[in-house]
Write a protein that holds these residues in place. Sequence first.
Motif, PDB file in Angstrom:
ATOM      1  N   TRP A 123       0.816  -1.217   0.000  1.00  0.00           N
ATOM      2  CA  TRP A 123       0.000   0.000   0.000  1.00  0.00           C
ATOM      3  C   TRP A 123       0.848   1.264   0.000  1.00  0.00           C
ATOM      4  O   TRP A 123       0.431   2.293  -0.546  1.00  0.00           O
ATOM      5  CB  TRP A 123      -0.932  -0.016   1.215  1.00  0.00           C
ATOM      6  N   GLY A 124       2.026   1.210   0.569  1.00  0.00           N
ATOM      7  CA  GLY A 124       2.891   2.385   0.600  1.00  0.00           C
ATOM      8  C   GLY A 124       3.301   2.859  -0.781  1.00  0.00           C
ATOM      9  O   GLY A 124       3.618   4.043  -0.970  1.00  0.00           O
ATOM     10  N   ASP A 125       3.284   1.977  -1.781  1.00  0.00           N
ATOM     11  CA  ASP A 125       3.631   2.366  -3.148  1.00  0.00           C
ATOM     12  C   ASP A 125       2.645   3.383  -3.714  1.00  0.00           C
ATOM     13  O   ASP A 125       2.987   4.155  -4.621  1.00  0.00           O
ATOM     14  CB  ASP A 125       3.646   1.134  -4.070  1.00  0.00           C
ATOM     15  N   LEU A 126       1.423   3.381  -3.183  1.00  0.00           N
ATOM     16  CA  LEU A 126       0.398   4.281  -3.717  1.00  0.00           C
ATOM     17  C   LEU A 126       0.658   5.738  -3.353  1.00  0.00           C
ATOM     18  O   LEU A 126       0.109   6.641  -3.996  1.00  0.00           O
ATOM     19  CB  LEU A 126      -0.986   3.870  -3.203  1.00  0.00           C
ATOM     20  N   TYR A 127       1.472   6.001  -2.341  1.00  0.00           N
ATOM     21  CA  TYR A 127       1.678   7.377  -1.888  1.00  0.00           C
ATOM     22  C   TYR A 127       2.254   8.256  -2.989  1.00  0.00           C
ATOM     23  O   TYR A 127       1.964   9.461  -3.052  1.00  0.00           O
ATOM     24  CB  TYR A 127       2.590   7.415  -0.660  1.00  0.00           C
ATOM     25  N   ASN A 128       3.078   7.663  -3.869  1.00  0.00           N
ATOM     26  CA  ASN A 128       3.693   8.439  -4.955  1.00  0.00           C
ATOM     27  C   ASN A 128       2.786   8.570  -6.173  1.00  0.00           C
ATOM     28  O   ASN A 128       3.062   9.379  -7.059  1.00  0.00           O
ATOM     29  CB  ASN A 128       5.005   7.781  -5.399  1.00  0.00           C
ATOM     30  N   LEU A 129       1.708   7.794  -6.225  1.00  0.00           N
ATOM     31  CA  LEU A 129       0.887   7.741  -7.438  1.00  0.00           C
ATOM     32  C   LEU A 129      -0.257   8.743  -7.362  1.00  0.00           C
ATOM     33  O   LEU A 129      -1.440   8.392  -7.442  1.00  0.00           O
ATOM     34  CB  LEU A 129       0.356   6.323  -7.650  1.00  0.00           C
ATOM     35  N   THR A 130       0.080   9.999  -7.251  1.00  0.00           N
ATOM     36  CA  THR A 130      -0.932  11.034  -7.036  1.00  0.00           C
ATOM     37  C   THR A 130      -1.815  11.290  -8.255  1.00  0.00           C
ATOM     38  O   THR A 130      -2.841  11.959  -8.138  1.00  0.00           O
ATOM     39  CB  THR A 130      -0.253  12.350  -6.620  1.00  0.00           C
ATOM     40  N   ALA A 131      -1.428  10.759  -9.430  1.00  0.00           N
ATOM     41  CA  ALA A 131      -2.243  10.935 -10.638  1.00  0.00           C
ATOM     42  C   ALA A 131      -3.244   9.803 -10.824  1.00  0.00           C
ATOM     43  O   ALA A 131      -4.054   9.833 -11.769  1.00  0.00           O
ATOM     44  CB  ALA A 131      -1.343  11.023 -11.874  1.00  0.00           C
ATOM     45  N   LEU A 132      -3.236   8.829  -9.938  1.00  0.00           N
ATOM     46  CA  LEU A 132      -4.058   7.636 -10.120  1.00  0.00           C
ATOM     47  C   LEU A 132      -5.548   7.967 -10.115  1.00  0.00           C
ATOM     48  O   LEU A 132      -6.032   8.678  -9.243  1.00  0.00           O
ATOM     49  CB  LEU A 132      -3.752   6.629  -9.011  1.00  0.00           C
ATOM     50  N   GLN A 133      -6.256   7.429 -11.102  1.00  0.00           N
ATOM     51  CA  GLN A 133      -7.696   7.669 -11.232  1.00  0.00           C
ATOM     52  C   GLN A 133      -8.513   6.392 -11.080  1.00  0.00           C
ATOM     53  O   GLN A 133      -9.673   6.454 -10.674  1.00  0.00           O
ATOM     54  CB  GLN A 133      -7.995   8.312 -12.594  1.00  0.00           C
ATOM     55  N   MET A 134      -7.943   5.242 -11.444  1.00  0.00           N
ATOM     56  CA  MET A 134      -8.664   3.980 -11.302  1.00  0.00           C
ATOM     57  C   MET A 134      -7.755   2.916 -10.712  1.00  0.00           C
ATOM     58  O   MET A 134      -6.618   2.737 -11.154  1.00  0.00           O
ATOM     59  CB  MET A 134      -9.186   3.488 -12.658  1.00  0.00           C
ATOM     60  N   LEU A 135      -8.255   2.216  -9.690  1.00  0.00           N
ATOM     61  CA  LEU A 135      -7.520   1.127  -9.056  1.00  0.00           C
ATOM     62  C   LEU A 135      -8.464  -0.057  -8.903  1.00  0.00           C
ATOM     63  O   LEU A 135      -9.489   0.027  -8.224  1.00  0.00           O
ATOM     64  CB  LEU A 135      -7.002   1.568  -7.685  1.00  0.00           C
ATOM     65  N   LYS A 136      -8.110  -1.160  -9.555  1.00  0.00           N
ATOM     66  CA  LYS A 136      -8.929  -2.368  -9.489  1.00  0.00           C
ATOM     67  C   LYS A 136      -8.126  -3.469  -8.802  1.00  0.00           C
ATOM     68  O   LYS A 136      -7.129  -3.951  -9.328  1.00  0.00           O
ATOM     69  CB  LYS A 136      -9.354  -2.804 -10.892  1.00  0.00           C
ATOM     70  N   LEU A 137      -8.579  -3.833  -7.609  1.00  0.00           N
ATOM     71  CA  LEU A 137      -7.983  -4.924  -6.845  1.00  0.00           C
ATOM     72  C   LEU A 137      -9.027  -5.966  -6.484  1.00  0.00           C
ATOM     73  O   LEU A 137      -8.844  -6.758  -5.550  1.00  0.00           O
ATOM     74  CB  LEU A 137      -7.342  -4.372  -5.565  1.00  0.00           C
TER      75      LEU A 137
END
Length: 421
Positions: A123-137
């Motif tokens: 989950w810590g990898d997401l901190y840098n992904l500030t442009a993320l618009q869609m996440l499917k898990l």
Amino acid sequence: MGEMREMMDTLLCLWAAAFFGVTQACPEPCSCAGKKYGRQLAECAYKDLQAVPVGLPGNVTTLTLSANRINSLQEDSFAEVTQLQSLWLAHNEISTIGKGTFSRLVQLKNIDLSHNWIMDFPWGDLYNLTALQMLKLNNNRLLKLPWEAFRTLRDLRSLWINDNNMAAISERTFDSTSSLSQLQIHNNPFNCSCRILWLKKWLENTSVSIPERDSITCAAPYHLKGVSLGKIPLLNCALPSLQLTYQSNLDNTVLHDGLTFMLHCSITGTPQPEVRWKIRTSSQGVEINGPNVEKDGNDLPAESFKQNKEQFLVFKNGSLAIPKFSKQYEGTYTCQAVNEVGTREVSVNVALASSENPAEDILRNNIQAGKVGEDPSKAEEKIVIIYHTPTMPKTNSGGNQRDPQLWACLLLFGLRPLFAF
């Protein structure tokens, strides 16, 4: 005219070299093609791949790896394609994702990791992904979701975490996702306890689209199994409350060198809170989560404290004992009560007074000491002062003589002591 033709031939050769260079850089069995606006697609789906291929063009912005047999991702899996904006990895066999796998893909807008075997996500990898618009898990085996997982994802619009193994979602999880418009959380085995009550209220008031609401159901407790979260009855839940009181081992037993000092944390709440202690002295910081002594500590003789090798004894009833209290144990003692509804804590400063360091100096230097008469559950800090003073020999009614010993006096501000002088 000849010069013009020669120039055109040169440009044509350069273009062809560039085109075929890109094509040749595309690893087998993938196919790479340019798209509008400078985007580059690498198509590697349905290729029976067992790992992310090596040698992908560095300007790839869309990478499709769906429907392969990839079982793990490492930190360097996407080191060659840091310009990725869309990454499709659905329908693989991914069970392991190394920390840092996605952290360098700062331009990512879409990630699809659905239909894999993921239990633990970095989950810590997401901190840098500030442009993320869609996440499917969705359709994985995720067991937990940290409340701060999406704290930097202000542009996140679509989140799919349905069909996993999560028993709870922590409060505040969606606080930072101000752009969220679609959320899929159905088909998780939710434990419909006090911890999930916030989600029921949030679902009732949110403007976010929540598909398949009737499939957001309880797996526990047993009497609510299969009930939709929106239809569960009101639960009896109460935030912890606590009171901190103080006690020393002044009794009729023979005192040994050093004082056994006790703090007792009385707590209430529904469900029953857990007691934790945080201790900060000049030389150490200690956190004790739960009792390290099996007994209650109410009627234990002082001798049993002295024989224990632990510096700090935490009992089942919330008491904390400090055998052989001395100046090295001066500091801040915090009792923390935690249950599914929330957390509360109260702290005291404990100081040792002597002729060289009188109580007046301690009080003068402690800004919290003036807060007399406050509710102890709301006060930030109190102060307890322990005096060590020699006493005269004393004979009891049975004729036994007590040797000169140390006695303690606690000055309690805004709190009532558990014993009288």
